[in-house]
Design a protein around this motif. Structure first.
Motif, PDB file in Angstrom:
ATOM      1  N   ARG A  11      -7.719  -0.170  -1.720  1.00 11.98           N
ATOM      2  CA  ARG A  11      -6.491   0.208  -1.321  1.00 11.98           C
ATOM      3  C   ARG A  11      -5.333  -0.310  -2.191  1.00 11.98           C
ATOM      4  O   ARG A  11      -5.571  -1.445  -2.512  1.00 11.98           O
ATOM      5  CB  ARG A  11      -6.229   0.030   0.414  1.00 11.98           C
ATOM      6  CG  ARG A  11      -7.218   1.192   1.332  1.00 11.98           C
ATOM      7  CD  ARG A  11      -7.200   2.437   1.103  1.00 11.98           C
ATOM      8  NE  ARG A  11      -5.942   2.981   1.118  1.00 11.98           N
ATOM      9  CZ  ARG A  11      -4.882   3.187   2.124  1.00 11.98           C
ATOM     10  NH1 ARG A  11      -5.702   2.936   3.602  1.00 11.98           N
ATOM     11  NH2 ARG A  11      -3.916   3.802   1.958  1.00 11.98           N
ATOM     12  N   SER A  12      -4.314   0.451  -2.119  1.00 16.29           N
ATOM     13  CA  SER A  12      -3.015  -0.311  -2.956  1.00 16.29           C
ATOM     14  C   SER A  12      -2.461  -1.242  -1.876  1.00 16.29           C
ATOM     15  O   SER A  12      -1.801  -1.032  -0.920  1.00 16.29           O
ATOM     16  CB  SER A  12      -2.053   0.741  -3.317  1.00 16.29           C
ATOM     17  OG  SER A  12      -2.712   1.848  -4.324  1.00 16.29           O
ATOM     18  N   ARG A  14       0.376  -4.295  -1.402  1.00 12.61           N
ATOM     19  CA  ARG A  14       1.690  -4.366  -1.927  1.00 12.61           C
ATOM     20  C   ARG A  14       2.312  -5.667  -1.430  1.00 12.61           C
ATOM     21  O   ARG A  14       3.307  -6.182  -1.665  1.00 12.61           O
ATOM     22  CB  ARG A  14       2.583  -3.378  -1.808  1.00 12.61           C
ATOM     23  CG  ARG A  14       2.095  -2.115  -2.622  1.00 12.61           C
ATOM     24  CD  ARG A  14       3.042  -0.949  -2.463  1.00 12.61           C
ATOM     25  NE  ARG A  14       2.736   0.383  -2.950  1.00 12.61           N
ATOM     26  CZ  ARG A  14       1.800   1.320  -2.585  1.00 12.61           C
ATOM     27  NH1 ARG A  14       1.172   1.168  -1.430  1.00 12.61           N
ATOM     28  NH2 ARG A  14       1.396   2.314  -3.214  1.00 12.61           N
TER      29      ARG A  14
END
Ligand SMILES: Cc1cc2nc3c(=O)[nH]c(=O)nc-3n(C[C@H](O)[C@H](O)[C@H](O)COP(=O)(O)O)c2cc1C
Length: 173
Positions: A11-12, A14
């Motif tokens: 998943r991204s 951040r």
């Protein structure tokens, strides 16, 4: 980790912990990048590995979509030599995904910060800004910056209901 687990879990990410990424993991990630396929096997990639905190903070200022780099202990600037291949964007994109999958397989989080064809401000492109910051030559084009680190946010893994059955066409559209 098995391939299908890696693609599901990626998943991204951040938000990152302060913890450094071990050198051997960085080497593994770069190794995976160089196993990418490329048009005519031209292999036009260049990767600028940035672990200098001040430089990462400056990369985070490229454009708002790269602000997430603020907490990343590691950033890899994914580039392609356009004098070697006109297909450098495709080749660099594939390498960028290999990097993200390798990071996921190692239990790290990663996210693509887009650079190509985006603006830094009214006068300067995002690419020009990073080119000046890191001393990247003109013929080396910059696709994206991948932020990498130990995740400081939890995300659900991908689920089978994301498979868009109506977008799959067998034999004829
Ligand atoms: C070509 C491309 C450009 C992207 N650019 C950015 C970006 O500039 N900033 C950002 O935070 N995420 C960026 N992303 C990450 C996407 O937002 C993310 O992949 C998408 O929301 C799906 O979420 P997932 O990666 O967790 O599955 C980019 C992804 C791709 C493939």
């Amino acid at each position: 980790m098995e391939f299908f687990d890696v693609v599901k879990k990626r998943r991204s990410i951040r938000k990152f912990q302060e913890k450094e990424v071990p050198r051997e993991y960085i080497e593994k990630i770069l190794e995976a990048a160089f196993y990418s396929p490329s048009s005519r096997n031209r292999r036009p990639w260049h990767f600028v590995v940035v672990d200098d905190r001040a430089l990462i903070k400056a990369l985070a200022k490229t454009r708002p979509a790269l602000r997430f780099l603020e907490t990343a202990p590691l950033a890899i600037v994914v580039c392609g030599d356009e004098s070697i291949s006109s297909a450098w964007v495709f080749d660099a994109s594939i390498a960028a995904e290999h990097i993200q999958l390798a990071a996921a397989a190692l239990g790290l989080g990663a996210c693509w910060g887009h650079v190509l064809d985006r603006a830094h401000n009214e006068k300067k492109s995002a690419e020009e800004y990073i080119r000046e910051l890191l001393g990247i030559p003109e013929h080396i084009r910059i696709l994206c910056v991948i932020g990498i680190g130990y995740p400081a946010e939890k995300k659900e893994e991908h689920k089978k209901d994301e498979v868009m059955r109506d977008r799959i066409h067998f034999n004829r559209f």
